[in-house]
Design a protein around this motif. Sequence first.
Motif, short mmCIF file in Angstrom:
data_model
loop_
_atom_site.label_atom_id
_atom_site.label_comp_id
_atom_site.label_asym_id
_atom_site.label_seq_id
_atom_site.Cartn_x
_atom_site.Cartn_y
_atom_site.Cartn_z
N ASP A 120 0.83 -1.21 0.00
CA ASP A 120 0.00 0.00 0.00
C ASP A 120 0.86 1.25 0.00
OD1 ASP A 120 -2.63 -1.10 0.00
OD2 ASP A 120 -2.30 -1.76 2.07
N ASN A 173 -13.79 6.06 3.20
CA ASN A 173 -13.16 5.72 1.92
C ASN A 173 -13.43 6.83 0.92
OD1 ASN A 173 -12.32 3.12 2.84
ND2 ASN A 173 -14.41 2.36 2.49
N GLU A 201 -11.87 8.47 -3.16
CA GLU A 201 -10.97 8.38 -4.30
C GLU A 201 -9.87 9.46 -4.19
OE1 GLU A 201 -10.73 6.50 -7.02
OE2 GLU A 201 -12.46 5.16 -6.70
N SER A 208 -5.93 10.15 -6.27
CA SER A 208 -4.85 9.75 -7.17
C SER A 208 -5.21 8.49 -7.94
CB SER A 208 -3.55 9.54 -6.37
OG SER A 208 -2.46 9.28 -7.24
N GLY A 209 -6.49 8.39 -8.33
CA GLY A 209 -6.93 7.27 -9.15
C GLY A 209 -7.13 5.98 -8.38
N GLU A 210 -7.06 6.02 -7.06
CA GLU A 210 -7.23 4.81 -6.26
C GLU A 210 -8.23 5.08 -5.15
OE1 GLU A 210 -3.60 2.24 -5.54
OE2 GLU A 210 -2.66 4.19 -5.85
N VAL A 251 -8.88 5.05 -1.42
CA VAL A 251 -7.99 5.20 -0.27
C VAL A 251 -8.84 5.22 1.00
CG1 VAL A 251 -6.24 6.65 0.82
CG2 VAL A 251 -6.36 6.49 -1.68
N THR A 291 -3.85 3.20 0.81
CA THR A 291 -4.59 2.44 -0.21
C THR A 291 -5.10 1.13 0.40
OG1 THR A 291 -2.51 1.46 -0.99
CG2 THR A 291 -3.31 3.44 -2.13
N ARG A 292 -6.04 0.49 -0.31
CA ARG A 292 -6.79 -0.65 0.25
C ARG A 292 -6.32 -2.01 -0.27
NH1 ARG A 292 -11.39 0.36 2.95
NH2 ARG A 292 -11.98 -1.79 2.51
N LEU A 293 -5.14 -2.08 -0.85
CA LEU A 293 -4.71 -3.35 -1.43
C LEU A 293 -4.61 -4.45 -0.39
CD1 LEU A 293 -1.98 -2.05 -3.91
CD2 LEU A 293 -4.37 -2.65 -4.38
#
Length: 492
Positions: free
Chosen positions: A101, A138, A140, A142-144, A146, A171-173
């Motif tokens: 992340d 949550n 958006e 930078s295109g992700e 977060v 980020t949520r990966l």
Amino acid sequence: MWQKSLDHQNLSEEEEKRALAKAPSLRFRFILAGVLVIGIIAGLAINLIFDYSQKLADLSYDRLLRSALLQIDENVSLIRNEVSIDIPWSAFATLAQADEDRVFYKVESLEQGFITGYQDLNSTPPKPPVLDQIQFYNQEYSGELVRFAWLERSLTDPETSQTVRIVLGQTRLSREAMSTAVTQRAVEVVVFIALVALTLIAIGSHLVLQPLHRIERALEERAMGDLTPLDINTPKETHHLKVAINHFMARLQTNLEQLENYTADAAHQLRTPLASLKALAENARDNTSADSSSPQAQQQALENIVKQCDALSQTVTLLLNQAVVSHRLQTHRLEPTSLLEPIRASCRAQAVTALHQGVQLSLDCDLSDAVVLGDSFSIQQMMQNLIENAVRYSSLGMNNATEVIVQVSEFERFYRIRVIDYGNGIPDIEKSRVFERFYRGRYDIAGSGVGLAMVKDIVDHHSARIEILDTYPKGTTFQVDFAKFMFDEDTV
């Protein structure tokens, strides 16, 4: 003949196989219903597991995010009216446990403006800000997608105060990876349980249908004509089916007994007039061949043959009517019907015959309508037999004319029919036997002994009541009471 019967049997077996192939399967429906129920439950369970895994992942990683945010907050201070911050590397080390992340942060003062971090990070929580309260959400960036932690608090010193806002995002990966792992493991367990449940349903469906197979085998192993009740232990769910089959076989046994009785009646009733007719014909033949035969003797012989033919015709008609009545009583439901129409029809049909026998038939009825729950044809046959019986035993010839009166009267809950004759009457000792089949009080008067038995069957089927009374000064009165049909005002 044998070949045609064999072909018919093979054709019936083929038709039965085709019908069996088209018939719906109870076991398939049972399993399908189980599949649908388990599928719905499994779908709901998987959906709940997915939501729970998302919340579990957020709960786990939100603790790390909170810890990092509080470490940053501890290093924010107010020096000489300016906000000062020293970002601790331990905060980022905490978040580094999610090595895939990325981390975004921003520290700003509402009075001083941007202090450090990503200046374009303009994230605001969905709920109204509350001082000293951390919010997670949550959004958006930078295109992700977060996960952000947001905190706003006040810094004060003796000279001034400022409001500091700290926004920390990750980020949520790793969260998604954790949620996917938990969901996958749980789904595997749910699928395994569903498969086990379906297997048990398939086995259970076989066990559930075993009572039906036992009933089937019990019926197939029976000898032809065996209509005794089934005597096997069955569960409650199939007990009513067994009872219904037993009731059906009891009705079938009754029908067969009635058919046997009807066959015996027909043989009994037809044998005597046929034998008598044959004897009369042979006597007429012998008289015709004799030299001493006269036209008067021939005429008398022919008259006897005609009378016997009429008696035979009446017997056949009575037997046919009896068969029709028996069939209607078994197959037709009782319906609201007019009681007066079959009575009037019977009186009209018997009036001329009564006059020929020296009996005056009259109907005494002041009712405009009378509705009962019954079968019009059967009631007409009942009345016809009662009137025929009254006329037969009242007939004394034209020189001694008598009468038969049919009365219909109304009471509060029933209608009463009386068939009154002024014949010789029925002795009290014989009144209890007149409804027996083939019983005849007098054998010097033509009759079959079947008509009054049919009358009793019709009366019993209509839940009516029949009595035999004495007519004053002599004679017999047959009294029948029919319950009124009560209309339901709510359904009319």
